[in-house]
Design a protein around this motif. Structure first.
Motif, PDB file in Angstrom:
ATOM      1  N   ASP A  58      15.714   8.491  -4.908  1.00 28.19           N
ATOM      2  CA  ASP A  58      15.791   8.876  -6.319  1.00 28.19           C
ATOM      3  C   ASP A  58      15.316  10.526  -5.954  1.00 28.19           C
ATOM      4  O   ASP A  58      14.117  10.843  -5.863  1.00 28.19           O
ATOM      5  CB  ASP A  58      14.851   8.238  -7.053  1.00 28.19           C
ATOM      6  N   ALA A  59      16.477  11.373  -6.273  1.00 29.68           N
ATOM      7  CA  ALA A  59      16.126  12.877  -6.228  1.00 29.68           C
ATOM      8  C   ALA A  59      15.225  13.340  -7.155  1.00 29.68           C
ATOM      9  O   ALA A  59      14.572  14.734  -7.064  1.00 29.68           O
ATOM     10  CB  ALA A  59      17.327  13.535  -6.249  1.00 29.68           C
ATOM     11  N   THR A  60      15.085  12.680  -8.468  1.00 27.31           N
ATOM     12  CA  THR A  60      13.860  13.045  -9.183  1.00 27.31           C
ATOM     13  C   THR A  60      12.527  12.649  -9.011  1.00 27.31           C
ATOM     14  O   THR A  60      11.641  13.181  -9.643  1.00 27.31           O
ATOM     15  CB  THR A  60      14.199  12.338 -10.711  1.00 27.31           C
ATOM     16  N   ALA A  61      12.448  11.959  -8.050  1.00 32.99           N
ATOM     17  CA  ALA A  61      11.058  11.475  -7.630  1.00 32.99           C
ATOM     18  C   ALA A  61      10.386  12.255  -6.517  1.00 32.99           C
ATOM     19  O   ALA A  61      11.156  12.417  -5.638  1.00 32.99           O
ATOM     20  CB  ALA A  61      11.073  10.179  -6.925  1.00 32.99           C
ATOM     21  N   ARG A  62       9.274  13.075  -7.025  1.00 34.99           N
ATOM     22  CA  ARG A  62       8.689  13.949  -6.040  1.00 34.99           C
ATOM     23  C   ARG A  62       7.492  13.348  -5.194  1.00 34.99           C
ATOM     24  O   ARG A  62       7.199  13.880  -4.104  1.00 34.99           O
ATOM     25  CB  ARG A  62       8.170  15.249  -6.944  1.00 34.99           C
ATOM     26  N   VAL A  63       6.647  12.705  -5.998  1.00 35.20           N
ATOM     27  CA  VAL A  63       5.614  12.073  -5.237  1.00 35.20           C
ATOM     28  C   VAL A  63       5.452  10.620  -5.626  1.00 35.20           C
ATOM     29  O   VAL A  63       5.711  10.175  -6.808  1.00 35.20           O
ATOM     30  CB  VAL A  63       4.028  12.778  -5.906  1.00 35.20           C
ATOM     31  N   VAL A  64       5.083   9.711  -4.623  1.00 29.26           N
ATOM     32  CA  VAL A  64       4.949   8.153  -4.825  1.00 29.26           C
ATOM     33  C   VAL A  64       3.526   8.050  -4.935  1.00 29.26           C
ATOM     34  O   VAL A  64       2.634   8.481  -3.896  1.00 29.26           O
ATOM     35  CB  VAL A  64       5.486   7.290  -3.947  1.00 29.26           C
ATOM     36  N   VAL A  65       2.747   7.150  -5.885  1.00 28.37           N
ATOM     37  CA  VAL A  65       1.462   6.985  -5.771  1.00 28.37           C
ATOM     38  C   VAL A  65       1.326   5.316  -5.833  1.00 28.37           C
ATOM     39  O   VAL A  65       2.081   4.540  -6.568  1.00 28.37           O
ATOM     40  CB  VAL A  65       0.493   7.194  -7.000  1.00 28.37           C
ATOM     41  N   LEU A  66       0.676   4.701  -4.568  1.00 29.89           N
ATOM     42  CA  LEU A  66       0.639   3.267  -4.375  1.00 29.89           C
ATOM     43  C   LEU A  66      -0.659   2.912  -4.968  1.00 29.89           C
ATOM     44  O   LEU A  66      -1.656   3.142  -4.527  1.00 29.89           O
ATOM     45  CB  LEU A  66       0.865   3.255  -3.122  1.00 29.89           C
ATOM     46  N   ALA A  67      -0.419   1.974  -6.089  1.00 30.29           N
ATOM     47  CA  ALA A  67      -1.821   1.508  -6.748  1.00 30.29           C
ATOM     48  C   ALA A  67      -1.755  -0.052  -6.750  1.00 30.29           C
ATOM     49  O   ALA A  67      -0.988  -0.524  -6.156  1.00 30.29           O
ATOM     50  CB  ALA A  67      -1.780   2.097  -7.893  1.00 30.29           C
ATOM     51  N   ALA A  68      -2.701  -0.651  -7.290  1.00 30.05           N
ATOM     52  CA  ALA A  68      -2.755  -2.118  -7.476  1.00 30.05           C
ATOM     53  C   ALA A  68      -3.570  -2.394  -8.812  1.00 30.05           C
ATOM     54  O   ALA A  68      -4.441  -1.831  -9.267  1.00 30.05           O
ATOM     55  CB  ALA A  68      -3.644  -2.636  -6.032  1.00 30.05           C
ATOM     56  N   ALA A  69      -3.056  -3.774  -9.038  1.00 33.37           N
ATOM     57  CA  ALA A  69      -3.715  -4.234 -10.502  1.00 33.37           C
ATOM     58  C   ALA A  69      -5.051  -5.288  -9.811  1.00 33.37           C
ATOM     59  O   ALA A  69      -4.957  -5.873  -8.849  1.00 33.37           O
ATOM     60  CB  ALA A  69      -2.790  -5.051 -11.104  1.00 33.37           C
ATOM     61  N   GLY A  70      -5.869  -5.472 -11.034  1.00 34.36           N
ATOM     62  CA  GLY A  70      -6.828  -6.350 -10.587  1.00 34.36           C
ATOM     63  C   GLY A  70      -7.950  -5.783  -9.911  1.00 34.36           C
ATOM     64  O   GLY A  70      -8.263  -4.535  -9.694  1.00 34.36           O
ATOM     65  N   ALA A  71      -8.943  -6.569  -9.254  1.00 34.60           N
ATOM     66  CA  ALA A  71     -10.052  -6.349  -8.523  1.00 34.60           C
ATOM     67  C   ALA A  71     -10.035  -5.595  -7.369  1.00 34.60           C
ATOM     68  O   ALA A  71     -10.820  -4.658  -7.000  1.00 34.60           O
ATOM     69  CB  ALA A  71     -11.194  -7.442  -8.449  1.00 34.60           C
ATOM     70  N   ALA A  72      -9.037  -6.114  -6.595  1.00 37.23           N
ATOM     71  CA  ALA A  72      -8.705  -5.479  -5.191  1.00 37.23           C
ATOM     72  C   ALA A  72      -7.560  -4.515  -4.954  1.00 37.23           C
ATOM     73  O   ALA A  72      -6.640  -4.600  -5.710  1.00 37.23           O
ATOM     74  CB  ALA A  72      -8.466  -6.702  -4.235  1.00 37.23           C
ATOM     75  N   PHE A  73      -7.626  -3.687  -3.965  1.00 40.61           N
ATOM     76  CA  PHE A  73      -6.344  -3.007  -3.684  1.00 40.61           C
ATOM     77  C   PHE A  73      -5.393  -3.884  -3.111  1.00 40.61           C
ATOM     78  O   PHE A  73      -4.312  -4.165  -3.552  1.00 40.61           O
ATOM     79  CB  PHE A  73      -6.514  -1.903  -2.844  1.00 40.61           C
ATOM     80  N   CYS A  74      -5.714  -4.397  -1.850  1.00 43.22           N
ATOM     81  CA  CYS A  74      -4.972  -5.462  -1.306  1.00 43.22           C
ATOM     82  C   CYS A  74      -5.622  -6.047  -0.176  1.00 43.22           C
ATOM     83  O   CYS A  74      -6.322  -5.542   0.645  1.00 43.22           O
ATOM     84  CB  CYS A  74      -3.708  -4.884  -0.611  1.00 43.22           C
ATOM     85  N   ALA A  75      -5.401  -7.601  -0.183  1.00 44.61           N
ATOM     86  CA  ALA A  75      -6.305  -8.532   0.680  1.00 44.61           C
ATOM     87  C   ALA A  75      -5.468  -8.716   1.973  1.00 44.61           C
ATOM     88  O   ALA A  75      -5.974  -9.794   2.660  1.00 44.61           O
ATOM     89  CB  ALA A  75      -6.967  -9.565   0.129  1.00 44.61           C
ATOM     90  N   GLY A  76      -4.429  -7.902   2.330  1.00 43.94           N
ATOM     91  CA  GLY A  76      -3.852  -8.402   3.475  1.00 43.94           C
ATOM     92  C   GLY A  76      -2.537  -9.420   3.230  1.00 43.94           C
ATOM     93  O   GLY A  76      -1.965  -9.507   2.180  1.00 43.94           O
ATOM     94  N   HIS A  77      -2.361  -9.990   4.444  1.00 38.09           N
ATOM     95  CA  HIS A  77      -1.108 -10.998   4.221  1.00 38.09           C
ATOM     96  C   HIS A  77      -1.725 -12.182   3.375  1.00 38.09           C
ATOM     97  O   HIS A  77      -3.025 -12.546   3.391  1.00 38.09           O
ATOM     98  CB  HIS A  77      -0.595 -11.402   5.769  1.00 38.09           C
ATOM     99  N   ASP A  78      -0.766 -13.097   3.043  1.00 36.16           N
ATOM    100  CA  ASP A  78      -1.130 -14.246   2.387  1.00 36.16           C
ATOM    101  C   ASP A  78      -1.496 -15.263   3.384  1.00 36.16           C
ATOM    102  O   ASP A  78      -0.313 -15.920   4.066  1.00 36.16           O
ATOM    103  CB  ASP A  78       0.127 -14.567   1.329  1.00 36.16           C
ATOM    104  N   LEU A  79      -2.441 -15.582   3.786  1.00 34.01           N
ATOM    105  CA  LEU A  79      -2.756 -16.700   4.857  1.00 34.01           C
ATOM    106  C   LEU A  79      -2.320 -18.076   4.523  1.00 34.01           C
ATOM    107  O   LEU A  79      -1.880 -18.820   5.418  1.00 34.01           O
ATOM    108  CB  LEU A  79      -4.464 -16.800   5.198  1.00 34.01           C
ATOM    109  N   LYS A  80      -2.348 -18.252   3.138  1.00 36.87           N
ATOM    110  CA  LYS A  80      -1.824 -19.697   2.976  1.00 36.87           C
ATOM    111  C   LYS A  80      -0.294 -19.818   3.223  1.00 36.87           C
ATOM    112  O   LYS A  80       0.154 -20.821   3.693  1.00 36.87           O
ATOM    113  CB  LYS A  80      -2.115 -20.121   1.420  1.00 36.87           C
TER     114      LYS A  80
END
Length: 273
Positions: A58-80
């Protein structure tokens, strides 16, 4: 996506939103498995890969922000999910899929900023380390905790060793212990730390600073930065010199240098220059 995961997710696994006004050009990708602490399931990895690929084109995209919903950013791989199919071929495929996501973040032309509001563990910490920049809330914590379940976080270790000193990275990898946001900043894992109520403002300020610069120079500089870091010093200088020579031929650089000489503000008329 499994039916249970579809039920658990509130909408798409990765939400895509676009900034407005002086933040036009900012695309925010929000991990959206809050009940599972945004664990990177196969479906989540695929959704994130697709979103990153779309933004990179996307040529109109200049910056990307990686965010997350809920209490955690990311707890890693799905171990289950990982334990459901214990085969060498499956694990190789899974980690190759994760590696592709991580390398896409580094190779896409837009700078990627991690907005870390909660815990980032294992592959979640890996995500933060692979982003070009990171802003963390004061309460955020970071760990590569696979060792606590008998799994050395080898792939996160690749990114950690390129952010922290070797001994700092090894301490995290061998102990699985958490570090707080301030320690993460001191060690080079994140750029800025702010109270939760000021987190979005700090991210926005960083975005505005990047948006004020010519996109061509930012993209060329990002690409060169990582290429030279992975090679010897002579080859690095050759690549850097070639990149700067090409950059100087860009209209944005010619205008910027002339404006500096004339002691005026550069007139970058096109946002994609």
């Amino acid at each position: 996506m499994t039916s249970s995961e579809a039920t658990a997710a509130s909408g798409p696994l990765v939400l895509v939103t676009r900034g407005e006004g002086d933040l036009a050009g900012v695309v925010t990708l929000t991990l959206n498995r809050p009940r599972q602490f945004n664990a990177l399931s196969e479906a989540m990895l695929d959704a994130l890969q697709d979103a990153l690929d779309d933004v990179a084109r996307d040529a109109t995209a200049r910056v990307v922000v990686l965010a997350a919903a809920g209490a955690a950013f990311c707890a890693g791989h799905d171990l289950k999910e990982m334990c459901a199919e214990p085969s060498l071929d499956y694990y190789r495929t899974l980690f190759n899929r994760c590696t592709r996501v991580m390398l896409t973040i580094q190779r896409m032309p837009q700078p990627v900023i991690a907005r870390v509001h909660g815990i980032a563990t294992a592959a979640g910490c890996h995500l933060v380390a692979m982003c070009d920049l990171a802003v963390a809330a004061s309460a955020a914590r970071f760990a590569v905790s696979g060792i606590n379940v008998g799994l050395f976080c080898a792939t996160p270790g690749v990114a950690l060793s390129r952010n922290l000193t070797r001994k700092q990275a090894m301490e995290m990898l061998l102990t699985g212990d958490f570090i707080d946001a301030q320690t993460a900043r001191e060690r080079g894992l994140v750029n800025r730390v702010a109270p939760m109520e000021r987190l979005d403002g700090e991210v926005a300020a960083l975005c505005r600073s990047i948006l004020a610069k010519p996109a061509a120079a930012v993209a060329a500089g990002k690409g060169l930065f990582y290429r030279q870091a992975e090679t010897g010093i002579e080859a690095a200088y050759q690549m850097a010199g070639q990149t700067m020579a090409c950059n100087m031929m860009e209209a944005c650089a010619l205008e910027g240098v002339q404006a500096f000489i004339e002691k005026r503000t550069p007139q970058w008329t096109k946002p994609t220059d």
